[in-house]
Scaffold this motif. Structure first.
Motif, PDB file in Angstrom:
ATOM      1  N   ASP A 483       1.233  -1.538   0.331  1.00 32.13           N
ATOM      2  CA  ASP A 483      -0.209  -0.172  -0.357  1.00 32.13           C
ATOM      3  C   ASP A 483       1.024   1.186  -0.102  1.00 32.13           C
ATOM      4  O   ASP A 483       1.710   1.498  -0.327  1.00 32.13           O
ATOM      5  CB  ASP A 483      -0.877  -0.221   1.454  1.00 32.13           C
ATOM      6  N   LYS A 484       0.114   2.506  -0.590  1.00 34.68           N
ATOM      7  CA  LYS A 484       1.180   3.676  -0.630  1.00 34.68           C
ATOM      8  C   LYS A 484       2.139   3.863  -1.438  1.00 34.68           C
ATOM      9  O   LYS A 484       2.223   2.751  -2.079  1.00 34.68           O
ATOM     10  CB  LYS A 484       1.355   3.799   1.095  1.00 34.68           C
ATOM     11  N   SER A 485       2.590   4.727  -2.150  1.00 36.55           N
ATOM     12  CA  SER A 485       3.563   4.545  -2.553  1.00 36.55           C
ATOM     13  C   SER A 485       2.521   4.852  -4.415  1.00 36.55           C
ATOM     14  O   SER A 485       2.106   4.440  -4.825  1.00 36.55           O
ATOM     15  CB  SER A 485       4.612   4.199  -2.537  1.00 36.55           C
ATOM     16  N   VAL A 486       3.256   5.193  -4.915  1.00 33.91           N
ATOM     17  CA  VAL A 486       3.339   4.336  -6.447  1.00 33.91           C
ATOM     18  C   VAL A 486       3.269   2.801  -7.264  1.00 33.91           C
ATOM     19  O   VAL A 486       1.948   2.749  -7.893  1.00 33.91           O
ATOM     20  CB  VAL A 486       4.391   5.148  -8.053  1.00 33.91           C
ATOM     21  N   HIS A 487       3.296   1.945  -5.762  1.00 34.30           N
ATOM     22  CA  HIS A 487       3.675   0.776  -6.073  1.00 34.30           C
ATOM     23  C   HIS A 487       2.082   0.393  -5.397  1.00 34.30           C
ATOM     24  O   HIS A 487       1.991  -0.978  -5.733  1.00 34.30           O
ATOM     25  CB  HIS A 487       4.249   0.033  -5.018  1.00 34.30           C
ATOM     26  N   GLY A 488       1.557   1.395  -4.790  1.00 33.58           N
ATOM     27  CA  GLY A 488       0.335   1.066  -4.678  1.00 33.58           C
ATOM     28  C   GLY A 488      -0.932   0.859  -5.625  1.00 33.58           C
ATOM     29  O   GLY A 488      -1.756   0.090  -5.431  1.00 33.58           O
ATOM     30  N   LEU A 489      -0.696   1.082  -6.653  1.00 36.19           N
ATOM     31  CA  LEU A 489      -1.362   1.443  -8.160  1.00 36.19           C
ATOM     32  C   LEU A 489      -0.848   0.013  -8.599  1.00 36.19           C
ATOM     33  O   LEU A 489      -1.842   0.182  -9.645  1.00 36.19           O
ATOM     34  CB  LEU A 489      -0.309   2.116  -8.937  1.00 36.19           C
ATOM     35  N   GLU A 490      -0.159  -0.370  -8.149  1.00 34.83           N
ATOM     36  CA  GLU A 490       0.281  -1.898  -9.448  1.00 34.83           C
ATOM     37  C   GLU A 490      -0.742  -2.986  -8.750  1.00 34.83           C
ATOM     38  O   GLU A 490      -1.161  -3.391  -9.944  1.00 34.83           O
ATOM     39  CB  GLU A 490       1.784  -2.363  -8.443  1.00 34.83           C
ATOM     40  N   LYS A 491      -1.063  -2.671  -7.786  1.00 36.04           N
ATOM     41  CA  LYS A 491      -2.523  -3.763  -7.692  1.00 36.04           C
ATOM     42  C   LYS A 491      -4.169  -3.601  -8.064  1.00 36.04           C
ATOM     43  O   LYS A 491      -4.949  -4.827  -8.152  1.00 36.04           O
ATOM     44  CB  LYS A 491      -2.619  -4.743  -6.539  1.00 36.04           C
ATOM     45  N   PHE A 492      -3.684  -2.618  -8.688  1.00 38.71           N
ATOM     46  CA  PHE A 492      -5.204  -1.903  -9.226  1.00 38.71           C
ATOM     47  C   PHE A 492      -5.078  -1.584 -10.816  1.00 38.71           C
ATOM     48  O   PHE A 492      -6.117  -1.023 -10.971  1.00 38.71           O
ATOM     49  CB  PHE A 492      -5.458  -0.121  -8.541  1.00 38.71           C
ATOM     50  N   THR A 493      -3.794  -2.243 -10.944  1.00 41.01           N
ATOM     51  CA  THR A 493      -4.130  -2.486 -13.329  1.00 41.01           C
ATOM     52  C   THR A 493      -3.846  -3.694 -13.474  1.00 41.01           C
ATOM     53  O   THR A 493      -2.904  -3.704 -12.783  1.00 41.01           O
ATOM     54  CB  THR A 493      -3.307  -0.846 -13.336  1.00 41.01           C
ATOM     55  N   ALA A 494      -3.938  -3.196 -14.680  1.00 38.72           N
ATOM     56  CA  ALA A 494      -3.535  -4.929 -15.482  1.00 38.72           C
ATOM     57  C   ALA A 494      -2.541  -3.976 -16.962  1.00 38.72           C
ATOM     58  O   ALA A 494      -3.240  -3.105 -17.139  1.00 38.72           O
ATOM     59  CB  ALA A 494      -5.046  -5.531 -16.082  1.00 38.72           C
ATOM     60  N   LEU A 495      -1.434  -4.927 -16.638  1.00 31.55           N
ATOM     61  CA  LEU A 495       0.134  -4.523 -18.139  1.00 31.55           C
ATOM     62  C   LEU A 495      -0.988  -5.040 -19.487  1.00 31.55           C
ATOM     63  O   LEU A 495      -1.998  -6.081 -19.251  1.00 31.55           O
ATOM     64  CB  LEU A 495       0.761  -4.812 -18.084  1.00 31.55           C
ATOM     65  N   LYS A 496      -1.176  -4.269 -20.813  1.00 35.44           N
ATOM     66  CA  LYS A 496      -1.701  -4.918 -21.279  1.00 35.44           C
ATOM     67  C   LYS A 496      -0.538  -4.306 -22.708  1.00 35.44           C
ATOM     68  O   LYS A 496       0.066  -3.732 -22.775  1.00 35.44           O
ATOM     69  CB  LYS A 496      -2.636  -4.169 -22.260  1.00 35.44           C
ATOM     70  N   THR A 497      -0.467  -5.943 -23.271  1.00 39.15           N
ATOM     71  CA  THR A 497       1.321  -5.564 -24.251  1.00 39.15           C
ATOM     72  C   THR A 497       0.390  -5.353 -25.742  1.00 39.15           C
ATOM     73  O   THR A 497      -0.933  -5.999 -26.422  1.00 39.15           O
ATOM     74  CB  THR A 497       1.904  -7.052 -24.886  1.00 39.15           C
TER      75      THR A 497
END
Length: 502
Positions: A483-497
């Motif tokens: 939680d917190k920081s820029v890393h807190g976004l990682e679990k709420f987004t999906a990567l698309k190539t």
């Protein structure tokens, strides 16, 4: 709007006067308005300060949760939030932070009323963190970049981050707003819809905060707050097939159960921030022994010890053990225990009668071992509400229940070590790995210890420090993810190539 605020009320009479005019939420915040459970069922909410019922809140069941999640999904697909420009989403969050600042007294009072935190801590510590973190994520919203790997002559590669859909967040009672805002603003700026279930003991402040978010411009259905029990309401969220991701802060047992619910449904990711048994290690060369002692007392007494990061294992070099214990006991004895609505109070009640009884039972068990009770009692204080004294056990062994079990209350276990290797061994002799602290004036030792300790957080010559820019999370049975920081976004987004042939 300025981030400044008029000073907090300074007397108990002022806070009680504010309490007299306080509007206490008694519904769920659903689709931009107040709502009850479809069955009409409610559960009482009791104030820890005096044991009185202060509200009756809806007890949402599976049908309620299904309707709320469908509303959140509809809002996501509608696109007035999920497809809004990131800068515009950020501006809404900044307006939300401004409104929370404007209503800071009211929200601090709700926190103190629902979970017993001293109102001065709710105002100065919890609300400061909440307002600052929401504003920080608002400012971050348009600064998270997608990727385009270089060096391709005949093709173009794009790596984009996309919102997931409906996020479920389940949060605990000990920091009703802080631990919710560790999750909600990050999920929102990513473009998701959020269904938040605060703990049944303390949903009032986040219910009001959600209403203010709507006033700031968060569309109906994008942030909803539901109330009810974990076994019914929480389980319905865990099992719902339209929840894309679930994020949870709370007990290890409940976290494990949520993983099971996810496996029984759509295999949704479940991000867990769970319990802790944080080691607080003091070497003889601590640069300021008086500060180390004062902080060790604070680390077990703040929030009445109800913290996953509480410094509940004080691991002290044998040469300074007596000095440290005497100092910690002196600090704890001097705490002003009292009504959380009194600004003079430093140590409030525990959050519920059941929790108070559980903590006292652990003290009784500890007193039956070879450890010695240097401070405290297994009896409650003789006053209305759920009050106990801080407890300190000495001569605790590394494998004792006192050193292994998370009590989640103001119970300190003191252990001793003779050298650095033994300190590391004791610190890592735990199923948990959340917070930790090392006090030393030796720079090399500080680095060695911070690398050797199995924890997500290591504080050196301090405790519980950090800001919005650094991640918060643990290892082992303390969970995973940040939680917190820029890393807190990682679990709420999906990567698309996306690969484009030119």
């Amino acid at each position: 709007m300025s981030s400044t605020h008029k000073p907090a009320p300074t007397t108990k009479d002022e806070w009680l006067a504010l309490l007299g005019s306080l509007r206490i939420p008694e519904g769920m915040w659903v689709d931009g308005e107040w709502a009850g459970a479809r069955s009409g069922a409610t559960t009482p909410l009791t104030a820890p300060r005096d044991g009185r019922v202060v509200a009756h809140l809806p007890a949402a069941d599976e049908a309620d949760i299904d309707a709320v999640v469908k509303s959140a999904r509809k809002a996501f697909l509608r696109g007035d939030w999920s497809r809004l420009q990131p800068r515009e989403r950020g501006e809404v969050l900044i307006r939300w932070a401004d409104l929370l600042e404007e209503h800071r007294d009211e929200l601090a009072l709700l926190i103190a009323l629902e979970m017993g935190k001293p109102v001065t801590d709710a105002w100065a510590v919890e609300m400061r963190t909440v307002i600052g973190l929401i504003r920080w994520y608002g400012e971050l919203a348009d600064k998270v970049m997608d990727e385009s790997p270089r060096g391709r002559e005949n093709s173009l590669a794009l790596v984009t981050r996309e919102p997931l859909g409906v996020i479920a967040a389940i949060t605990p009672w000990n920091f009703p707003m802080t631990l919710s805002t560790f999750k909600v603003p990050a999920a929102l700026i990513a473009g998701n819809s959020v269904v938040l279930k605060p703990a049944s003991q303390s949903p009032l402040s986040m219910l009001r905060a959600a209403e203010l978010a709507h006033q700031a411009g968060v569309p109906a259905g994008v942030l909803q707050v539901v109330t009810g029990s974990g076994p019914v309401t929480g389980a319905a969220l865990g099992r719902h097939p339209d929840i894309a991701t679930l994020t949870f802060t709370g007990s290890t047992d409940v976290g494990k159960q949520l993983l099971t619910y996810a496996g029984e449904s759509n295999a949704k990711p479940v991000w867990l921030e769970l319990g802790g048994k944080s080691p607080n290690i003091i070497f003889p060369d601590a640069p300021d022994m008086a500060e180390a002692i004062r902080t060790a007392a604070w680390a077990i007494a703040f929030n009445s010890g109800q913290m996953c990061t509480a410094g509940s294992r004080l691991i002290v070099h044998e040469s300074v053990r007596d000095e440290v214990v005497a100092g910690v006991v002196e600090h704890l004895k001097a705490l002003r225990i009292g009504d959380p609505l009194d600004p003079a109070t430093q140590f409030g009640p525990l959050a519920s009668r059941r929790h108070r009884d559980d903590v006292l039972a652990e003290i009784t068990k500890g007193a039956e071992t070879s450890a010695k009770l240097a401070l405290g009692s297994d009896q409650p204080l003789d006053r209305p509400g759920w009050y106990v004294e801080p407890a300190v056990f000495v001569d605790v062994r590394p494998d004792d229940r006192l050193a292994q079990h998370e009590i989640f209350g103001p119970v300190l276990s003191v252990l001793t070590f003779s050298d650095e290797a033994e300190a590391v061994s004791i610190a890592n002799n735990s199923d948990y790995g959340l917070g930790s602290s090392v006090w030393t004036g030796d720079l090399s030792r500080a680095h060695r210890m911070s690398r050797a300790i199995e924890a997500g957080l290591v504080w050196v010559n301090c405790f519980e420090e950090g800001d919005y820019s650094v991640p918060f999370g643990g290892r082992k049975l303390s969970g995973h993810g940040a939680d917190k920081s820029v890393h807190g976004l990682e679990k709420f987004t999906a990567l698309k190539t996306t690969w484009i042939a030119l």
